[in-house]
Motif scaffolding. Structure first.
Motif, PDB file in Angstrom:
ATOM      1  N   ASN A  81       0.855  -1.190   0.000  1.00 60.65           N
ATOM      2  CA  ASN A  81       0.000   0.000   0.000  1.00 60.65           C
ATOM      3  C   ASN A  81       0.893   1.243   0.000  1.00 60.65           C
ATOM      4  OD1 ASN A  81      -1.558   2.274   0.806  1.00 60.65           O
ATOM      5  ND2 ASN A  81      -3.129   0.892   1.556  1.00 60.65           N
ATOM      6  N   PRO A  82       0.876   2.018  -1.087  1.00 58.44           N
ATOM      7  CA  PRO A  82       1.799   3.160  -1.218  1.00 58.44           C
ATOM      8  C   PRO A  82       1.649   4.223  -0.130  1.00 58.44           C
ATOM      9  CG  PRO A  82       0.638   2.739  -3.288  1.00 58.44           C
ATOM     10  CD  PRO A  82       0.013   1.852  -2.259  1.00 58.44           C
ATOM     11  N   GLU A  83       0.516   4.210   0.575  1.00 55.99           N
ATOM     12  CA  GLU A  83       0.287   5.204   1.640  1.00 55.99           C
ATOM     13  C   GLU A  83       0.989   4.820   2.936  1.00 55.99           C
ATOM     14  OE1 GLU A  83      -2.066   7.982   1.495  1.00 55.99           O
ATOM     15  OE2 GLU A  83      -1.776   7.581  -0.635  1.00 55.99           O
ATOM     16  N   ALA A  84       1.493   3.603   3.024  1.00 56.97           N
ATOM     17  CA  ALA A  84       2.042   3.118   4.303  1.00 56.97           C
ATOM     18  C   ALA A  84       3.461   3.629   4.519  1.00 56.97           C
ATOM     19  CB  ALA A  84       2.005   1.585   4.343  1.00 56.97           C
ATOM     20  N   GLY A  85       3.564   4.717   5.266  1.00 52.69           N
ATOM     21  CA  GLY A  85       4.884   5.264   5.610  1.00 52.69           C
ATOM     22  C   GLY A  85       5.042   5.223   7.121  1.00 52.69           C
ATOM     23  N   CYS A  86       6.263   5.326   7.595  1.00 48.12           N
ATOM     24  CA  CYS A  86       6.485   5.376   9.048  1.00 48.12           C
ATOM     25  C   CYS A  86       6.856   6.807   9.406  1.00 48.12           C
ATOM     26  CB  CYS A  86       7.609   4.422   9.437  1.00 48.12           C
ATOM     27  SG  CYS A  86       8.249   4.723  11.095  1.00 48.12           S
ATOM     28  N   PRO A  87       6.043   7.505  10.201  1.00 46.00           N
ATOM     29  CA  PRO A  87       6.351   8.900  10.521  1.00 46.00           C
ATOM     30  C   PRO A  87       7.728   9.077  11.164  1.00 46.00           C
ATOM     31  CG  PRO A  87       4.319   8.183  11.620  1.00 46.00           C
ATOM     32  CD  PRO A  87       4.797   7.032  10.804  1.00 46.00           C
ATOM     33  N   MET A  88       8.166   8.101  11.962  1.00 43.68           N
ATOM     34  CA  MET A  88       9.503   8.242  12.565  1.00 43.68           C
ATOM     35  C   MET A  88      10.587   8.263  11.486  1.00 43.68           C
ATOM     36  SD  MET A  88      11.617   6.307  15.498  1.00 43.68           S
ATOM     37  CE  MET A  88      10.891   4.714  15.459  1.00 43.68           C
ATOM     38  N   ALA A  89      10.408   7.437  10.449  1.00 41.65           N
ATOM     39  CA  ALA A  89      11.429   7.351   9.395  1.00 41.65           C
ATOM     40  C   ALA A  89      11.582   8.676   8.642  1.00 41.65           C
ATOM     41  CB  ALA A  89      11.082   6.222   8.432  1.00 41.65           C
ATOM     42  N   GLU A  90      10.529   9.491   8.676  1.00 40.58           N
ATOM     43  CA  GLU A  90      10.546  10.756   7.923  1.00 40.58           C
ATOM     44  C   GLU A  90      10.949  11.949   8.795  1.00 40.58           C
ATOM     45  OE1 GLU A  90       8.311  10.610   4.652  1.00 40.58           O
ATOM     46  OE2 GLU A  90       8.800   8.498   4.931  1.00 40.58           O
ATOM     47  N   GLN A  91      11.207  11.690  10.089  1.00 39.91           N
ATOM     48  CA  GLN A  91      11.422  12.830  11.003  1.00 39.91           C
ATOM     49  C   GLN A  91      12.692  13.631  10.739  1.00 39.91           C
ATOM     50  OE1 GLN A  91      11.077  10.725  14.693  1.00 39.91           O
ATOM     51  NE2 GLN A  91       8.936  11.292  14.987  1.00 39.91           N
ATOM     52  N   MET A  92      13.738  12.941  10.274  1.00 37.26           N
ATOM     53  CA  MET A  92      15.020  13.648  10.108  1.00 37.26           C
ATOM     54  C   MET A  92      15.506  13.508   8.673  1.00 37.26           C
ATOM     55  SD  MET A  92      16.721  12.620  13.713  1.00 37.26           S
ATOM     56  CE  MET A  92      15.738  12.963  15.185  1.00 37.26           C
ATOM     57  N   ASP A  93      15.890  14.620   8.070  1.00 40.76           N
ATOM     58  CA  ASP A  93      16.344  14.513   6.685  1.00 40.76           C
ATOM     59  C   ASP A  93      17.858  14.661   6.585  1.00 40.76           C
ATOM     60  OD1 ASP A  93      16.814  17.200   6.874  1.00 40.76           O
ATOM     61  OD2 ASP A  93      15.138  17.804   5.608  1.00 40.76           O
ATOM     62  N   LYS A  94      18.337  14.486   5.355  1.00 39.72           N
ATOM     63  CA  LYS A  94      19.772  14.463   5.092  1.00 39.72           C
ATOM     64  C   LYS A  94      20.438  15.796   5.469  1.00 39.72           C
ATOM     65  CE  LYS A  94      22.494  12.785   1.258  1.00 39.72           C
ATOM     66  NZ  LYS A  94      22.521  12.422  -0.150  1.00 39.72           N
ATOM     67  N   ALA A  95      19.757  16.919   5.177  1.00 47.43           N
ATOM     68  CA  ALA A  95      20.362  18.230   5.455  1.00 47.43           C
ATOM     69  C   ALA A  95      20.583  18.405   6.952  1.00 47.43           C
ATOM     70  CB  ALA A  95      19.452  19.331   4.917  1.00 47.43           C
ATOM     71  N   LEU A  96      19.575  18.032   7.747  1.00 44.76           N
ATOM     72  CA  LEU A  96      19.684  18.167   9.206  1.00 44.76           C
ATOM     73  C   LEU A  96      20.834  17.305   9.748  1.00 44.76           C
ATOM     74  CD1 LEU A  96      18.339  19.030  12.034  1.00 44.76           C
ATOM     75  CD2 LEU A  96      17.281  16.788  11.947  1.00 44.76           C
ATOM     76  N   ILE A  97      20.871  16.037   9.312  1.00 42.18           N
ATOM     77  CA  ILE A  97      21.887  15.131   9.881  1.00 42.18           C
ATOM     78  C   ILE A  97      23.285  15.502   9.365  1.00 42.18           C
ATOM     79  CG2 ILE A  97      22.600  12.695  10.126  1.00 42.18           C
ATOM     80  CD1 ILE A  97      20.020  13.673  11.750  1.00 42.18           C
TER      81      ILE A  97
END
Ligand code: 13P
Ligand code: SF4
Length: 305
Positions: A81-97
């Motif tokens: 199901n393409p809508e199934a994402g994990c909000p934790m996985a999206e919390q931090m992006d490459k620029a921040l890290i």
């Protein structure tokens, strides 16, 4: 169509088309029953690296399907199901890290597997909830930057006091909302039950538990324990799966708040649509992302033995 008929159709099509179905343990019973493998994040990533099928369907969330693609770039990998994402996985992006890394150049960056493929490209090693303690112990560097889950990170830091673990403020929005008040209510209702919790829960809950572990570790502990009653402190599907596995024992969810809508969005019909070629989303990652993210996952497999 009945559930049994849909399951039979899925099994027939997956055989005809040489498809492997992977299901995370949080998936609904009727999906777990037709999967080739079901388990926790670590078990699924290892299974993904070994299957020989040309098409793999991931019944779980997006970062899990990305992990399969990273480990098997030549396979067609579908997220059911393409809508199934994990909000934790999206919390931090490459620029921040990238900017946090610049401030801490002498730290080894440890990423929970619940991160995007893109973020993994700039991390040193992945961990899952079941492998995190062992891997952090096995890292030579004393300085560890752990992301994104500060609750799992705090649990790891307590188990590996010899390391200097720096945490970032991310976490699972589902596990993090249960609190000691929920534990008290559940214990009052079921005074003889053992409390088994996932380390994504807050430290105040983790310290009240009789056992702490990944979804599979919780299931194995409940199955092998001599106790007869258990309060399950992770996604409530686990209490249901355990009740099927151990009919002579009793399992109670710690809280109704422990329901992950992202995991539960997958239905058996989504899986049918996927095997029929009429649903799901094919995961596409460029070669550079695959190569860099793979180094992070390979390091996890190397350090977890
Ligand atoms: P595990 O499968 O590693 O126990 O993780 C639980 C989870 O929240 C997966 O998203
Ligand atoms: Fe993500 Fe938490 Fe759901 Fe797991 S339970 S998929 S970590 S939101």
């Amino acid at each position: 169509m009945t559930i049994n008929e849909v399951q039979a159709k899925i099994l027939q099509l997956k055989k005809e088309k040489d498809i492997c179905i992977l299901a995370h343990s949080y998936q609904a019973r009727e999906i777990v029953e037709i999967a080739d493998f079901s388990g926790d994040s670590y078990q699924l990533s290892v299974a993904a690296s070994k299957v020989s099928n040309k098409i793999v369907i991931m019944c779980g969330v997006r970062f899990m399907a990305e992990t399969v693609k990273i480990l098997s770039p030549d396979k067609t990998v579908l997220l059911s199901n393409p809508e199934a994402g994990c909000p934790m996985a999206e919390q931090m992006d490459k620029a921040l890290i990238s900017s946090v890394k610049k401030q801490h150049p002498d730290y080894t960056v440890v990423a929970y597997i619940n991160t995007t493929a893109e973020l993994k490209t700039i991390c040193d090693v992945c961990v899952t909830s079941s492998s995190a303690v062992k891997i952090v112990k096995n890292i030579e560097n004393k300085n560890i930057l752990f992301l994104p889950d500060c609750n799992l990170g705090a649990y790891v830091a307590a188990q590996v006091p010899e390391k200097n673990v720096k945490l970032l403020q991310g976490g699972c929005p589902i596990h993090a909302v249960v609190n000691p008040g929920d534990v008290k209510k559940a214990r009052d209702r079921h005074p003889g039950a053992l409390l088994l919790v996932h380390p994504e829960c807050v430290p105040e809950v983790v310290k009240l538990a009789d056992f702490v572990g990944s979804t599979s570790a919780i299931m194995e502990h409940a199955e092998s324990s001599a106790s007869k009653e258990f309060i399950i402190g992770t996604e409530i599907s686990i209490a249901e799966h355990l009740q099927y596995r151990c009919p002579d024992k009793r399992f109670y969810g710690l809280s109704h708040k422990l329901l992950c809508p992202n995991m539960r969005i997958n239905t058996l019909i989504d899986v049918l649509n996927c095997v029929s070629g009429a649903g799901g989303e094919e995961i596409k990652l460029d070669e550079e992302t695959i190569a860099q993210a793979r180094a992070c996952i390979d390091k996890m497999i190397e350090l977890s033995v």
